[in-house]
Design a protein around this motif. Structure first.
Motif, PDB file in Angstrom:
ATOM      1  N   GLY A  40      11.834  59.953 -53.511  1.00 11.34           N
ATOM      2  CA  GLY A  40      13.247  60.298 -53.565  1.00 11.34           C
ATOM      3  C   GLY A  40      13.501  61.645 -52.924  1.00 11.34           C
ATOM      4  N   GLY A  56      14.781  65.737 -55.818  1.00 13.16           N
ATOM      5  CA  GLY A  56      13.531  65.470 -55.124  1.00 13.16           C
ATOM      6  C   GLY A  56      13.204  66.522 -54.082  1.00 13.16           C
ATOM      7  N   SER A 103      11.089  58.615 -49.067  1.00 14.13           N
ATOM      8  CA  SER A 103      12.494  58.419 -49.366  1.00 14.13           C
ATOM      9  C   SER A 103      13.090  57.395 -48.415  1.00 14.13           C
ATOM     10  CB  SER A 103      13.256  59.748 -49.233  1.00 14.13           C
ATOM     11  OG  SER A 103      14.617  59.593 -49.555  1.00 14.13           O
ATOM     12  N   ARG A 104      14.096  56.684 -48.903  1.00 16.44           N
ATOM     13  CA  ARG A 104      14.790  55.697 -48.079  1.00 16.44           C
ATOM     14  C   ARG A 104      15.422  56.367 -46.873  1.00 16.44           C
ATOM     15  NH1 ARG A 104      19.222  52.393 -51.214  1.00 16.44           N
ATOM     16  NH2 ARG A 104      20.022  54.517 -51.420  1.00 16.44           N
ATOM     17  N   CYS A 146       8.860  60.253 -59.579  1.00 21.42           N
ATOM     18  CA  CYS A 146       9.856  59.297 -59.116  1.00 21.42           C
ATOM     19  C   CYS A 146      11.238  59.844 -59.444  1.00 21.42           C
ATOM     20  CB  CYS A 146       9.643  57.927 -59.765  1.00 21.42           C
ATOM     21  SG  CYS A 146      10.765  56.670 -59.123  1.00 21.42           S
ATOM     22  N   ALA A 183      13.943  59.060 -57.526  1.00 18.22           N
ATOM     23  CA  ALA A 183      14.836  58.229 -56.719  1.00 18.22           C
ATOM     24  C   ALA A 183      15.676  57.350 -57.615  1.00 18.22           C
ATOM     25  CB  ALA A 183      14.028  57.361 -55.752  1.00 18.22           C
ATOM     26  N   SER A 227      19.804  55.941 -58.621  1.00 18.31           N
ATOM     27  CA  SER A 227      20.909  56.507 -59.387  1.00 18.31           C
ATOM     28  C   SER A 227      21.827  55.394 -59.822  1.00 18.31           C
ATOM     29  CB  SER A 227      21.685  57.527 -58.552  1.00 18.31           C
ATOM     30  OG  SER A 227      22.269  56.900 -57.426  1.00 18.31           O
ATOM     31  N   PRO A 254      12.822  51.097 -57.720  1.00 20.63           N
ATOM     32  CA  PRO A 254      11.907  52.186 -57.349  1.00 20.63           C
ATOM     33  C   PRO A 254      10.929  52.528 -58.474  1.00 20.63           C
ATOM     34  CG  PRO A 254      14.179  52.743 -56.808  1.00 20.63           C
ATOM     35  CD  PRO A 254      14.231  51.524 -57.663  1.00 20.63           C
TER      36      PRO A 254
END
Length: 318
Positions: free
Chosen positions: A14, A19, A37-38, A78, A80, A82, A102
């Protein structure tokens, strides 16, 4: 305050507000750090390169990026995913998957690779629900009154399962409302960020519900320090908050004082899912990890406002 040992490799999943700040703090302590992260935003990309942090841009739950990144790490954080009231109401399935996927992927990868510690972010502002005793301790019953709260409760249930049944050392951090430089306003999330952005753009500050609503705000560097300190504490559930509960009326007054700008308030009807008061008891993490919040609200607002001005809030128009 506790601090992770300056050795080994840590994976941060994240690259958002918490993060990014946590990765930078871990690197500063001497650890080798990778961020998966994405999306790798501009701030994370620039500061990560300068600090020598490796970044991997990939979906957390698909492909081999996660398993490859976890391999050889002695800790995974972790941070990441929301879940907000507006997003959850518009897309309940998507909000649930966004919260759980995730975490499940990280827990399974950590189990496969024998990672010694996993830290997972949860929400102290939603899992306890309305009517919780305040300051709220970690042993308070979880009675979420919103979809985001239920989603985070499910995240914690999976963390507990992997802790009990599979021996993964999992710590859960129940964050209050995190704010600070680098935050981006999102629909229904981050009142301080949204208000400072609106003020920078000369727009009204949207107040949802009464200004007597009270919130527990924690500055992002304190939030990151809590995550790092938790690596040296027994695996458990810890509240991470600012140490006080602030009425939105008082928050508005502080913003006006810090920014020296007049405020135009646009009032909107409250939402039934909103908890009227949040105030987390942080005694457990203080005792076991030596962590307490250090940045008060006025100082945090000052830093956030200065960042908003430097980052071009007046020119963004978004």
């Amino acid at each position: 305050m506790g601090m992770a040992q300056a050795s080994g490799r840590t994976l941060v999943v994240g690259g958002g507000l918490i993060g990014t700040e946590t990765a930078l703090l871990l690197r500063e302590s001497g650890r080798e750090v990778t961020v998966l992260s994405r999306t790798i935003g501009q701030r994370l990309g620039q500061e990560a390169r300068a600090a020598g942090i490796a970044t991997v841009e990939a979906e957390v739950g698909t492909g081999t990026a996660l398993s490859t990144s976890v391999r050889g790490a002695d800790a995974v954080l972790c941070l990441a995913g929301s879940s907000t009231p507006s997003v959850a109401a518009a897309d309940p399935d998507g909000a649930l998957l966004g919260s759980l996927s995730p975490v499940l992927a990280v827990l399974e990868a950590a189990r496969d690779e024998g990672v010694s510690r996993v830290v997972i972010a949860s929400s102290g502002g939603t899992v306890y629900g309305a009517g919780a005793r305040t300051p709220t301790r970690e042993d308070h019953p979880l009675r979420p009154t919103s979809l985001p709260g239920v989603n985070y409760q499910a995240v914690e249930a999976f963390a507990d399962l992997y802790r009990r049944e599979f021996g993964v050392e999992v710590t859960v951090l129940r964050y209050s409302n995190v704010y600070g430089p680098g935050a981006e306003p999102r629909r229904g999330q981050g009142v301080i960020t949204a208000w400072l952005r609106a003020l920078a753009l000369g727009r009204p500050l949207v107040l949802i519900g009464p200004d007597s609503v009270r919130r527990d705000f924690v500055y992002v560097s304190d939030a990151a320090e809590a995550a790092v300190a938790s690596l040296s504490a027994p695996a458990d559930v810890y509240n991470v908050g600012g140490g006080e509960s602030v009425a939105l009326a008082d928050l508005l007054a502080e913003i006006e004082q810090v920014t020296a700008r007049p405020l135009e308030i646009a009032r909107r009807e409250g939402r039934g899912v909103d908890v009227p008061v949040t105030h987390l008891d942080v005694g457990r993490i203080a005792e076991r990890a030596g962590w307490r919040p250090r940045i008060g609200l006025r100082e945090g607002l000052r830093r956030a406002w200065e960042w908003e001005m430097r980052s071009g809030g007046d020119a963004r128009g978004t």
